[in-house]
Design an enzyme around this catalytic site. Sequence first.
Site, PDB file in Angstrom:
ATOM      1  N   CYS A 112      12.134  15.783  31.308  1.00  0.00           N
ATOM      2  CA  CYS A 112      12.224  15.385  29.902  1.00  0.00           C
ATOM      3  C   CYS A 112      11.540  16.412  29.038  1.00  0.00           C
ATOM      4  O   CYS A 112      10.454  16.876  29.356  1.00  0.00           O
ATOM      5  CB  CYS A 112      11.569  14.019  29.704  1.00  0.00           C
ATOM      6  SG  CYS A 112      11.520  13.478  27.994  1.00  0.00           S
ATOM      7  N   GLY A 113      12.172  16.734  27.915  1.00  0.00           N
ATOM      8  CA  GLY A 113      11.594  17.746  27.058  1.00  0.00           C
ATOM      9  C   GLY A 113      10.952  17.210  25.805  1.00  0.00           C
ATOM     10  O   GLY A 113      10.454  17.982  24.998  1.00  0.00           O
TER      11      GLY A 113
END
Length: 270
Positions: free
Chosen positions: A116-117
């Site tokens: 996840c960014g």
Amino acid sequence: MNDSLDTETHTTATVPVVRHRGQHATATTDRIAQEWPVAIVCNGISHAVMMCSPADLEAFALGFVLTEGIVERRSDVVDIEIVWHDGSAEVEVTLVQQAFGELKVKRRSLAGRSGCGVCGIESIELLDLEADRIASGTFLSTLDPQAVARAAAGLPDRQVLQKLTGGVHAAAWCDANGEILHVCEDVGRHNALDKLIGKIAFARQSTQDGFVFLSSRASYELIRKAARVDVPMIATISAPTSLAINIAKQAGIRLVAFARGDGFVEYAPA
């Protein structure tokens, strides 16, 4: 540089497993990828904690501060030191005073995940989904039509940790002919890209005369990171997301996906 723990011993672990095939079960061992919390500390202030493979951490930190817009150029980073702990690490990044002052103004909290960014962002309004046009030079006009196929064919042999564990992503830097110049691996696809960008920056090579090949899908944060450092083209093994395509078009990045064998699908022409 001080990557003394960046060896196969510290990027993989051996665990007991039971292999099942048909009616048979066999007790044996397996190699798995290590995943460590790694803190990026800028001028003594913790900025982010990411879950990473404990290798190439200096390159990871340099790539992270570049692709996250913390600094604009390699020269804004004065020094990088790694502090190793039992099962974790801190990467201490020393920034020039101007860059550190700007960071304090725009600093936000991050809590990383390997897939996840945007974890830790406090509101939707803080998402950076706009990309300026990149300065791509003449690379795309000189690109060999078979370059993507060569990169796709050459990457598996360069994925050392993937061969051992089957559980990591790779980011490769390729020239206009599709020759792979650098490869970085990590449990997180965006970490692998940060390591790759950092390695290019340490070598003082241009990001405008090659392309990135990724062993993953093309998600928005990967394209956004590449746009910040003027990468003109990204090729991925798997599919892109709608936001990745939109950002690639904004930035003028050529985006191709499903790059397997001698074919690919072009989603965002430059």
